[in-house]
Design a protein around this motif. Structure first.
Motif, PDB file in Angstrom:
ATOM      1  N   UNK A  75       0.807  -1.221   0.000  1.00 21.76           N
ATOM      2  CA  UNK A  75       0.000   0.000   0.000  1.00 21.76           C
ATOM      3  C   UNK A  75       0.841   1.272   0.000  1.00 21.76           C
ATOM      4  N   UNK A  76       2.159   1.123   0.035  1.00 21.28           N
ATOM      5  CA  UNK A  76       3.023   2.314   0.002  1.00 21.28           C
ATOM      6  C   UNK A  76       2.878   3.012  -1.344  1.00 21.28           C
ATOM      7  N   UNK A  77       2.894   4.334  -1.298  1.00 21.31           N
ATOM      8  CA  UNK A  77       2.743   5.120  -2.527  1.00 21.31           C
ATOM      9  C   UNK A  77       1.298   5.335  -2.924  1.00 21.31           C
ATOM     10  N   UNK A  78       0.366   4.808  -2.147  1.00 21.03           N
ATOM     11  CA  UNK A  78      -1.066   4.922  -2.481  1.00 21.03           C
ATOM     12  C   UNK A  78      -1.746   6.106  -1.804  1.00 21.03           C
ATOM     13  N   UNK A  79      -1.024   6.822  -0.937  1.00 19.77           N
ATOM     14  CA  UNK A  79      -1.615   7.937  -0.209  1.00 19.77           C
ATOM     15  C   UNK A  79      -2.072   7.580   1.191  1.00 19.77           C
ATOM     16  N   UNK A  80      -1.955   6.303   1.565  1.00 22.90           N
ATOM     17  CA  UNK A  80      -2.388   5.869   2.900  1.00 22.90           C
ATOM     18  C   UNK A  80      -1.578   6.562   3.990  1.00 22.90           C
ATOM     19  N   UNK A  81      -0.262   6.597   3.849  1.00 24.79           N
ATOM     20  CA  UNK A  81       0.588   7.234   4.851  1.00 24.79           C
ATOM     21  C   UNK A  81       0.299   8.720   4.973  1.00 24.79           C
ATOM     22  N   UNK A  82       0.126   9.383   3.838  1.00 24.89           N
ATOM     23  CA  UNK A  82      -0.199  10.814   3.840  1.00 24.89           C
ATOM     24  C   UNK A  82      -1.518  11.050   4.566  1.00 24.89           C
ATOM     25  N   UNK A  83      -2.505  10.224   4.293  1.00 26.28           N
ATOM     26  CA  UNK A  83      -3.817  10.402   4.939  1.00 26.28           C
ATOM     27  C   UNK A  83      -3.717  10.180   6.446  1.00 26.28           C
ATOM     28  N   UNK A  84      -2.949   9.190   6.873  1.00 25.61           N
ATOM     29  CA  UNK A  84      -2.763   8.961   8.303  1.00 25.61           C
ATOM     30  C   UNK A  84      -2.107  10.168   8.966  1.00 25.61           C
ATOM     31  N   UNK A  85      -1.092  10.741   8.316  1.00 24.48           N
ATOM     32  CA  UNK A  85      -0.440  11.927   8.875  1.00 24.48           C
ATOM     33  C   UNK A  85      -1.404  13.110   8.906  1.00 24.48           C
ATOM     34  N   UNK A  86      -2.229  13.259   7.873  1.00 24.02           N
ATOM     35  CA  UNK A  86      -3.217  14.337   7.863  1.00 24.02           C
ATOM     36  C   UNK A  86      -4.201  14.179   9.020  1.00 24.02           C
ATOM     37  N   UNK A  87      -4.604  12.951   9.291  1.00 21.86           N
ATOM     38  CA  UNK A  87      -5.517  12.692  10.409  1.00 21.86           C
ATOM     39  C   UNK A  87      -4.848  13.059  11.734  1.00 21.86           C
ATOM     40  N   UNK A  88      -3.571  12.701  11.879  1.00 21.13           N
ATOM     41  CA  UNK A  88      -2.848  13.019  13.113  1.00 21.13           C
ATOM     42  C   UNK A  88      -2.709  14.532  13.282  1.00 21.13           C
ATOM     43  N   UNK A  89      -2.399  15.235  12.201  1.00 17.48           N
ATOM     44  CA  UNK A  89      -2.279  16.693  12.276  1.00 17.48           C
ATOM     45  C   UNK A  89      -3.613  17.344  12.602  1.00 17.48           C
ATOM     46  N   UNK A  90      -4.697  16.844  12.025  1.00 15.78           N
ATOM     47  CA  UNK A  90      -6.029  17.380  12.336  1.00 15.78           C
ATOM     48  C   UNK A  90      -6.352  17.185  13.815  1.00 15.78           C
ATOM     49  N   UNK A  91      -5.986  16.033  14.347  1.00 17.18           N
ATOM     50  CA  UNK A  91      -6.199  15.776  15.770  1.00 17.18           C
ATOM     51  C   UNK A  91      -5.354  16.730  16.608  1.00 17.18           C
ATOM     52  N   UNK A  92      -4.124  16.966  16.190  1.00 17.51           N
ATOM     53  CA  UNK A  92      -3.249  17.890  16.918  1.00 17.51           C
ATOM     54  C   UNK A  92      -3.872  19.282  16.977  1.00 17.51           C
ATOM     55  N   UNK A  93      -4.412  19.734  15.876  1.00 16.41           N
ATOM     56  CA  UNK A  93      -5.069  21.044  15.836  1.00 16.41           C
ATOM     57  C   UNK A  93      -6.286  21.044  16.747  1.00 16.41           C
ATOM     58  N   UNK A  94      -7.072  19.980  16.675  1.00 16.37           N
ATOM     59  CA  UNK A  94      -8.257  19.853  17.530  1.00 16.37           C
ATOM     60  C   UNK A  94      -7.879  19.909  19.011  1.00 16.37           C
ATOM     61  N   UNK A  95      -6.735  19.335  19.348  1.00 15.77           N
ATOM     62  CA  UNK A  95      -6.268  19.320  20.738  1.00 15.77           C
ATOM     63  C   UNK A  95      -5.513  20.591  21.126  1.00 15.77           C
ATOM     64  N   UNK A  96      -5.397  21.532  20.203  1.00 15.15           N
ATOM     65  CA  UNK A  96      -4.734  22.795  20.500  1.00 15.15           C
ATOM     66  C   UNK A  96      -3.223  22.734  20.475  1.00 15.15           C
ATOM     67  N   UNK A  97      -2.666  21.759  19.798  1.00 17.08           N
ATOM     68  CA  UNK A  97      -1.211  21.626  19.731  1.00 17.08           C
ATOM     69  C   UNK A  97      -0.597  22.685  18.818  1.00 17.08           C
ATOM     70  N   UNK A  98       0.625  23.053  19.119  1.00 19.45           N
ATOM     71  CA  UNK A  98       1.368  24.032  18.327  1.00 19.45           C
ATOM     72  C   UNK A  98       2.169  23.381  17.212  1.00 19.45           C
ATOM     73  N   UNK A  99       2.412  22.077  17.337  1.00 17.38           N
ATOM     74  CA  UNK A  99       3.207  21.390  16.342  1.00 17.38           C
ATOM     75  C   UNK A  99       3.168  19.891  16.503  1.00 17.38           C
ATOM     76  N   UNK A 100       3.832  19.226  15.555  1.00  9.22           N
ATOM     77  CA  UNK A 100       3.937  17.763  15.535  1.00  9.22           C
ATOM     78  C   UNK A 100       5.419  17.428  15.457  1.00  9.22           C
ATOM     79  N   UNK A 101       5.847  16.403  16.181  1.00 13.35           N
ATOM     80  CA  UNK A 101       7.233  15.969  16.065  1.00 13.35           C
ATOM     81  C   UNK A 101       7.297  14.454  15.930  1.00 13.35           C
ATOM     82  N   UNK A 102       8.398  13.996  15.366  1.00  8.08           N
ATOM     83  CA  UNK A 102       8.608  12.560  15.161  1.00  8.08           C
ATOM     84  C   UNK A 102      10.086  12.316  14.930  1.00  8.08           C
TER      85      UNK A 102
END
Length: 140
Positions: A75-102
């Motif tokens: 499934x690599x290259x299909x956009x699955x990883x990008x979508x998962x990261x987008x979901x995590x970033x949306x959650x971070x914004x919802x939780x009032x986070x200033x940034x994401x790190x990894x």
């Protein structure tokens, strides 16, 4: 167990022992920063119910930390990883986070993180088998 100066140093603690020192660590940190540790996890599965990817981590102290991101080779290259990261970033914004790190390793496609706008803030060369461990952050 090694004893020295009236103390016992245990190299094989059980889960209760580990929990005890973790609570001491958290109590110390709460004196300086809020206790706002909130785990998260998302998975992706096929119509047949097979897990083909996922992301997890936690938000705390105003940032969301991605602990693991995995997408099955098929499934690599299909956009699955990008979508998962987008979901995590949306959650971070919802939780009032200033940034994401990894952090990631040089054999795990660090270019993927950079395409998503993450900025390399550090690295350790020769971490294991001569690979780099790379640290990233992204402001929201």
């Amino acid at each position: 167990m090694e004893a020295r100066d009236g103390l016992a140093f245990n190299q094989t603690p059980d889960n209760a022992d580990v929990q005890a020192f973790h609570e001491g660590f958290r109590a110390f940190n709460r004196r300086y920063c809020p206790a706002d540790h909130q785990p998260f996890a998302f998975t992706v599965e096929t119509e047949a119910g097979c897990i083909v990817g996922g992301i997890d981590g936690a938000s705390f102290w105003g940032h969301l930390h991605v602990e693991n991101l995995h997408v099955d080779d098929n499934w690599r290259g299909s956009g699955v990883g990008r979508r998962l990261m987008e979901m995590a970033e949306a959650l971070a914004i919802e939780r009032g986070c200033l940034g994401v790190n990894l952090d990631t390793f040089s054999f795990q496609a660090p270019g993927f993180d950079e395409k998503l706008g993450f900025v390399r803030i550090g690295e350790e060369n020769g971490y294991v088998n001569d690979y780099q461990r790379i640290y990233y952050t992204k402001s929201l």
